[in-house]
Design a protein around this motif. Structure first.
Motif, mmCIF file in Angstrom:
data_model
loop_
_atom_site.group_PDB
_atom_site.id
_atom_site.type_symbol
_atom_site.label_atom_id
_atom_site.label_comp_id
_atom_site.label_asym_id
_atom_site.label_seq_id
_atom_site.Cartn_x
_atom_site.Cartn_y
_atom_site.Cartn_z
ATOM 1 N N GLU A 6 35.707 38.425 34.528
ATOM 2 C CA GLU A 6 35.973 37.884 33.003
ATOM 3 C C GLU A 6 35.760 36.415 33.026
ATOM 4 O OE1 GLU A 6 37.826 39.955 34.884
ATOM 5 O OE2 GLU A 6 37.755 41.598 33.750
ATOM 6 N N ASN A 7 35.985 35.718 34.396
ATOM 7 C CA ASN A 7 35.700 34.094 34.285
ATOM 8 C C ASN A 7 34.530 33.722 34.502
ATOM 9 O OD1 ASN A 7 38.812 34.315 36.100
ATOM 10 N ND2 ASN A 7 38.683 33.831 33.944
ATOM 11 N N PHE A 8 33.314 34.675 34.537
ATOM 12 C CA PHE A 8 31.965 34.301 34.988
ATOM 13 C C PHE A 8 31.422 34.399 33.510
ATOM 14 C CE2 PHE A 8 32.145 36.115 39.547
ATOM 15 C CZ PHE A 8 32.617 35.171 39.744
ATOM 16 N N PRO A 9 30.140 33.567 33.360
ATOM 17 C CA PRO A 9 29.183 33.826 32.549
ATOM 18 C C PRO A 9 28.779 35.333 31.982
ATOM 19 C CG PRO A 9 28.526 32.132 33.493
ATOM 20 C CD PRO A 9 29.570 32.709 34.553
ATOM 21 N N LEU A 10 28.481 35.406 30.736
ATOM 22 C CA LEU A 10 28.077 36.829 30.336
ATOM 23 C C LEU A 10 26.949 37.548 31.264
ATOM 24 C CD1 LEU A 10 29.065 39.069 28.352
ATOM 25 C CD2 LEU A 10 27.349 38.075 26.810
ATOM 26 N N ALA A 11 26.139 36.787 31.588
ATOM 27 C CA ALA A 11 25.008 37.423 32.181
ATOM 28 C C ALA A 11 25.453 37.943 33.804
ATOM 29 C CB ALA A 11 23.961 36.321 32.665
ATOM 30 N N LEU A 12 26.510 37.331 34.317
ATOM 31 C CA LEU A 12 26.911 37.853 35.694
ATOM 32 C C LEU A 12 27.668 39.029 35.417
ATOM 33 C CD1 LEU A 12 26.234 35.115 36.463
ATOM 34 C CD2 LEU A 12 27.941 35.636 38.454
ATOM 35 N N SER A 13 28.596 39.008 34.316
ATOM 36 C CA SER A 13 29.160 40.456 33.999
ATOM 37 C C SER A 13 28.718 41.612 33.619
ATOM 38 C CB SER A 13 30.580 40.026 33.099
ATOM 39 O OG SER A 13 29.879 39.611 31.892
ATOM 40 N N GLU A 14 27.400 41.340 32.788
ATOM 41 C CA GLU A 14 26.529 42.463 32.362
ATOM 42 C C GLU A 14 25.854 43.057 33.494
ATOM 43 O OE1 GLU A 14 24.133 40.791 29.220
ATOM 44 O OE2 GLU A 14 25.842 41.311 27.566
ATOM 45 N N GLY A 15 25.477 42.086 34.322
ATOM 46 C CA GLY A 15 24.697 42.795 35.470
ATOM 47 C C GLY A 15 25.719 43.479 36.551
ATOM 48 N N LEU A 16 26.731 43.320 36.601
ATOM 49 C CA LEU A 16 27.942 44.186 37.455
ATOM 50 C C LEU A 16 27.911 45.580 36.727
ATOM 51 C CD1 LEU A 16 29.730 44.354 39.560
ATOM 52 C CD2 LEU A 16 31.461 43.634 38.218
ATOM 53 N N GLU A 17 27.924 45.417 35.369
ATOM 54 C CA GLU A 17 28.296 46.825 34.599
ATOM 55 C C GLU A 17 27.053 47.789 34.727
ATOM 56 O OE1 GLU A 17 30.871 47.854 33.255
ATOM 57 O OE2 GLU A 17 32.220 45.837 33.551
ATOM 58 N N GLU A 18 26.068 47.094 34.808
ATOM 59 C CA GLU A 18 24.772 47.891 34.827
ATOM 60 C C GLU A 18 24.431 48.535 36.397
ATOM 61 O OE1 GLU A 18 21.716 45.298 33.574
ATOM 62 O OE2 GLU A 18 22.338 45.394 31.425
ATOM 63 N N GLY A 19 25.053 47.792 37.293
ATOM 64 C CA GLY A 19 24.781 48.040 38.572
ATOM 65 C C GLY A 19 25.797 49.125 39.127
ATOM 66 N N PHE A 20 26.817 49.966 38.293
ATOM 67 C CA PHE A 20 27.443 50.845 38.713
ATOM 68 C C PHE A 20 26.951 52.123 38.272
ATOM 69 C CE2 PHE A 20 30.508 47.522 39.479
ATOM 70 C CZ PHE A 20 30.803 47.701 40.659
ATOM 71 N N ALA A 21 27.223 53.267 39.005
ATOM 72 C CA ALA A 21 26.476 54.477 38.542
ATOM 73 C C ALA A 21 27.126 55.321 37.303
ATOM 74 C CB ALA A 21 26.220 55.465 39.641
ATOM 75 N N THR A 22 28.466 55.540 37.633
ATOM 76 C CA THR A 22 29.331 56.248 36.822
ATOM 77 C C THR A 22 30.662 55.431 36.289
ATOM 78 O OG1 THR A 22 30.681 57.180 38.584
ATOM 79 C CG2 THR A 22 28.710 58.170 37.695
ATOM 80 N N GLY A 23 31.142 55.736 35.135
ATOM 81 C CA GLY A 23 32.457 55.223 34.791
ATOM 82 C C GLY A 23 33.575 55.337 35.741
ATOM 83 N N HIS A 24 33.559 56.594 36.829
ATOM 84 C CA HIS A 24 34.591 56.890 37.449
ATOM 85 C C HIS A 24 34.632 55.772 38.636
ATOM 86 C CE1 HIS A 24 37.424 59.020 40.158
ATOM 87 N NE2 HIS A 24 36.401 58.729 41.216
ATOM 88 N N ASP A 25 33.497 55.305 38.957
ATOM 89 C CA ASP A 25 33.517 54.262 39.917
ATOM 90 C C ASP A 25 34.103 53.095 39.520
ATOM 91 O OD1 ASP A 25 32.011 55.792 41.719
ATOM 92 O OD2 ASP A 25 30.223 55.405 41.186
ATOM 93 N N ILE A 26 33.948 52.784 38.403
ATOM 94 C CA ILE A 26 34.304 51.570 37.482
ATOM 95 C C ILE A 26 35.888 51.440 37.614
ATOM 96 C CG2 ILE A 26 34.500 50.040 35.350
ATOM 97 C CD1 ILE A 26 31.626 50.953 34.812
ATOM 98 N N HIS A 27 36.488 52.948 37.150
ATOM 99 C CA HIS A 27 37.849 52.778 37.117
ATOM 100 C C HIS A 27 38.322 52.813 38.485
ATOM 101 C CE1 HIS A 27 38.086 53.416 32.704
ATOM 102 N NE2 HIS A 27 37.215 54.447 32.941
ATOM 103 N N ALA A 28 37.732 53.463 39.414
ATOM 104 C CA ALA A 28 38.245 53.274 40.877
ATOM 105 C C ALA A 28 38.182 51.876 41.377
ATOM 106 C CB ALA A 28 37.333 54.103 41.604
ATOM 107 N N ALA A 29 37.156 51.042 40.967
ATOM 108 C CA ALA A 29 37.154 49.570 41.478
ATOM 109 C C ALA A 29 38.336 49.051 40.644
ATOM 110 C CB ALA A 29 35.893 49.207 41.110
ATOM 111 N N SER A 30 38.405 49.167 39.488
ATOM 112 C CA SER A 30 39.450 48.675 38.734
ATOM 113 C C SER A 30 41.068 48.656 39.304
ATOM 114 C CB SER A 30 39.511 49.013 37.266
ATOM 115 O OG SER A 30 38.362 48.515 36.718
ATOM 116 N N PHE A 31 41.175 50.353 39.659
ATOM 117 C CA PHE A 31 42.506 50.435 40.089
ATOM 118 C C PHE A 31 42.836 49.732 41.651
ATOM 119 C CE2 PHE A 31 46.157 53.155 41.159
ATOM 120 C CZ PHE A 31 46.057 53.608 42.564
ATOM 121 N N ARG A 32 41.770 49.791 42.297
ATOM 122 C CA ARG A 32 41.869 49.030 43.644
ATOM 123 C C ARG A 32 42.278 47.693 43.559
ATOM 124 N NH1 ARG A 32 37.855 52.733 45.422
ATOM 125 N NH2 ARG A 32 36.327 50.960 44.876
ATOM 126 N N SER A 33 41.485 47.084 42.649
ATOM 127 C CA SER A 33 41.550 45.679 42.219
ATOM 128 C C SER A 33 42.838 45.237 41.697
ATOM 129 C CB SER A 33 40.351 45.014 41.560
ATOM 130 O OG SER A 33 40.402 45.636 40.167
#
Length: 756
Positions: free
Chosen positions: A675-702
């Motif tokens: 969230e501290n990065f410019p929008l271009a970096l955070s958008e690129g990360l969201e596009e790089g994950f395959a499913t929402g499950h992976d996103i939630h898993a990464a969020s839980f671990r972090s």
């Protein structure tokens, strides 16, 4: 009014006048030295010794010119030493010149010595106590202002100058104006005293009179002789030379006679006066003249002439029969004029300091014991204590002490060396090879090339995209070179206009172009013996390319507007982000310069091809941001690191440094997140994950790691608090090895001061 004035703009406070003044009548102001009128005796030493010619006689030329044009009857009286100054013309030619500029009559001042001869001989015949002749104004002022106990020893008779003034005004009338012309500066002071005021209206020096002749374009050698006015003097013409007083006054003089003492010159005079004041000698007559060689050796003398020649000129004039005009009877009635005078003490006592005051001043110049007092006399005073008294009295300043100044310079030099070493170490730490960060193969290859080419004198061309670290590489090459003790000069060719870049690189001569008000050394000259780094060399014009080729081929630079070339020994490192081969084909870059630069090439890899080194670079820039912002950085979440590795980095390392610094500013708890990065970096990360499950898993671990980290950090702080900051004891309380405890402290960047 002071007879000698200071031209403040010329004075550079060299203290030469202070050292040469026999009575310390000069005090030091903020940016110049000035005469203390109450102490000055008008000897003229400061005039003769000032190397900047900042001391000058108070100008009376304008007043004289005005008087000559007023229509009044103005009479010139030539001082008895005039034959020694105007040696290249006859007395008659000098008289003709004076009449040409408006003087009604011209008299010899030598006759004044004969006017006072009888009174002088009568008074000095008394053997009651020593008599000091009073015809030298500098001697009179010296005694009145600095030796008041000897005032009663002065012969109460006016000087020949004042005698002539009284004589002329007493016989011709008070309406006449008398201008006395001599080499004596002290005469100007004498006319201002109450006893002599009114006898002589203006005193001119010989040099001032010469200036009047020049301004009116009067050539004296071309004039016909004209006779003098007044009575022809006899032995009075010998008055200006040493021992001339006794010849003029008709007093027999024997050099072996201890009752009659004659002395000329500052050293001899001061010695005799000190002896008289101390009662060590008691002569009947002491004939003293402050100027060396008598009146012919005054401050207004012609320095090109020797004493022997000047003396011969006076004696020749004494023997010469110079025509004089018929004298009116009124001038023969000298008996009506009084030549007596009185003297008074003018001693202005300066405030005497106490012993503690002197000690404080001595301590201020690092003199704490008697051994520290060098008494070198560089300040112009005989001892360090006399100098300290002068400082207290406002006559001198602390900076006049030469040993103190040398010590201060040495201390300043030491401080500058320390600052230089600190700055050098900081630059080495900032730009050393250890900060070409990365463990990928391409970075390691670049480091290897740097270490290979560094010790050689080879020209290096660094290529790569903007922001890949080309300047950092150039600094590393310079550090590894044998020129690392010489300067590294960096120039960005895109930040300076074409018209100024040539001047910056090669220098210019005064007047080469508008605004070139002085000669300027170019950067190639500044880098002589060292290295010059030209960044973005592909942007320079063809004209500059030709000049640069000349430097590389011949080792010479020619300043703009100059004709002479200067040899320089400079290693060149260039950098560019352009395709120089294409520039050669298209004609905007010289082929010969390309081959001269492309001797050894280092190509900097873009950041997108160094993905393995991104985590190391991230932590490196976090440390730099922490130091710069004075903000403690705890760490960076894994998700943020993945975002950084996925981003293509068009701005390369420079862009990454700015992104990390921005994130460090935005974080509140020292942990950098996506969230501290410019929008271009955070958008690129969201596009790089395959499913929402992976996103939630990464969020839980972090989030779990974040909370576990906070808990672990608080536990470490608690154990430290219980152990009062003792790490060994805190490790025992936590029941973990001390090394493990240290690793946890490093992990969370904790120190004993963080105990709360």
């Amino acid at each position: 009014m002071e007879p000698i004035i200071t031209v403040k703009e010329k004075c550079r406070k060299c203290y030469c006048c202070v050292r040469s003044c026999p009575v310390k009548a000069i005090k030091v102001a903020k940016s110049y030295t000035e005469i203390i009128v109450d102490r000055c005796i008008g000897c003229g030493n400061c005039l003769s010794n000032c190397p900047q010619q900042a001391k000058m006689v108070a100008d009376k030329v304008g007043v004289t010119e005005k008087l000559l044009s007023s229509g009044e009857e103005v009479i010139a009286v030539l001082g008895s030493s005039f034959p020694a100054f105007f040696h290249n013309v006859t007395p008659g030619q000098l008289v003709a010149g004076l009449r040409k500029i408006g003087f009604a009559e011209v008299h010899e001042g030598s006759y004044g010595a004969e006017l006072i001869a009888d009174d002088y001989a009568r008074i000095t015949s008394d053997k009651g106590h020593p008599r000091i002749s009073s015809h030298c104004p500098a001697i009179v002022d010296l005694i009145e202002r600095h030796y008041p106990k000897l005032v009663g020893n002065l012969v109460p008779v006016v000087s020949p100058m004042v005698a002539m003034g009284r004589y002329l005004k007493g016989t011709l009338g008070q309406h006449v104006r008398v201008v006395y012309i001599s080499s004596c500066i002290a005469n100007k002071l004498e006319t201002q005293t109450q006893e002599t005021r009114g006898a002589v209206d203006i005193v001119l020096t010989y040099r001032e009179l010469e200036g009047i002749f020049r301004s009116r374009q009067i050539a004296l050698p071309a004039l016909a002789d004209e006779p003098l006015d007044g009575i022809r003097p006899g032995a009075g013409r010998l008055f200006p030379i040493a021992d001339g007083t006794f010849r003029a006054f008709g007093i027999p003089f024997d050099p072996l006679d201890t009752e009659i003492v004659a002395a000329c010159g500052e050293v001899n005079v001061m010695g005799i006066i000190n002896d008289l004041a101390a009662g060590r000698i008691s002569p009947r007559i002491a004939d003293l003249r402050f100027c060396y060689d008598g009146c012919i050796g005054g401050p207004g003398r012609n320095r090109a002439l020797t004493e022997f020649y000047r003396r011969n000129r006076v004696i020749a004039h004494f023997k010469q029969e110079v025509p004089c005009r018929t004298v009116p009877n009124s001038l023969l009635e000298a008996g009506r004029v009084s030549f007596g005078r009185s003297f008074a003490s003018k001693y202005a006592k300066l405030e005497a300091p106490k012993a503690n005051d002197v000690r404080k001043i001595l301590n201020a110049t690092n003199k704490f014991t008697v051994k520290d007092e060098l008494n070198c006399r560089a300040c112009g005073y005989r001892t360090c204590r006399e100098y300290a008294v002068a400082v207290y009295q406002g006559l001198a300043e602390i900076e006049m002490c030469l040993p103190y100044n040398l010590q201060q310079l040495e201390e300043d030099r030491g401080r500058l060396i320390q600052k230089y070493e600190l700055a050098r170490r900081e630059l080495e730490r900032e730009y050393g090879d250890e900060f070409i960060v990365g463990n990928d193969r391409k970075t390691l290859d670049v480091l290897g090339l740097i270490k290979q080419v560094g010790p050689t004198p080879t020209t290096v061309l660094i290529r790569g995209e903007s922001g890949t670290g080309k300047e950092l590489t150039a600094r590393a090459i310079h550090r590894y070179s044998k020129r690392n003790d010489k300067p590294l000069v960096t120039v960005n060719c895109t930040t300076i206009t074409d018209s100024l870049l040539e001047s910056e690189l090669f220098g210019h001569k005064r007047g080469a172009f508008t605004g070139a008000v002085a000669d300027k050394k170019g950067l190639f000259e500044a880098a002589d013996g060292g290295t010059i780094f030209l960044d973005e060399i592909g942007d320079i014009t063809p004209k500059l390319q030709a000049e640069l080729l000349r430097v590389l081929d011949m080792g010479e630079v020619r300043p703009v507007g100059g004709t002479a070339a200067k040899k320089v020994d400079v290693r060149l490192i260039a950098a560019t982000n352009k395709n120089l081969e294409q520039g050669v084909r298209e004609g905007w870059f010289r082929e010969d310069l390309y081959y001269r630069l492309n001797v050894f090439t280092i190509t900097m890899p873009p950041l997108r091809s160094r993905v393995e080194s991104i985590p190391i670079l991230v932590h490196h820039f976090m440390d730099k941001a922490s130091t710069k912002l004075n903000k403690r950085m705890v760490g960076i979440e894994d998700r943020a690191v993945k975002a950084l590795t996925k981003y293509p980095w068009p701005g390369n390392i420079r862009e990454m440094q700015n992104v990390i610094e921005r994130a460090a500013v935005l974080t509140h708890d020292g942990v950098i997140r996506v969230e501290n990065f410019p929008l271009a970096l955070s958008e690129g990360l969201e596009e790089g994950f395959a499913t929402g499950h992976d996103i939630h898993a990464a969020s839980f671990r972090s989030e779990r790691e974040q909370h576990m980290g906070k808990l672990e950090r608080k536990l470490i702080q608690r154990y430290l608090a219980e152990a009062n900051g003792n790490i060994s004891r805190a490790a025992k309380l936590a029941n973990i090895p001390r090394r493990t405890f240290y690793r946890l402290l490093d992990k969370y960047r904790l120190r004993e001061r963080d105990v709360r």
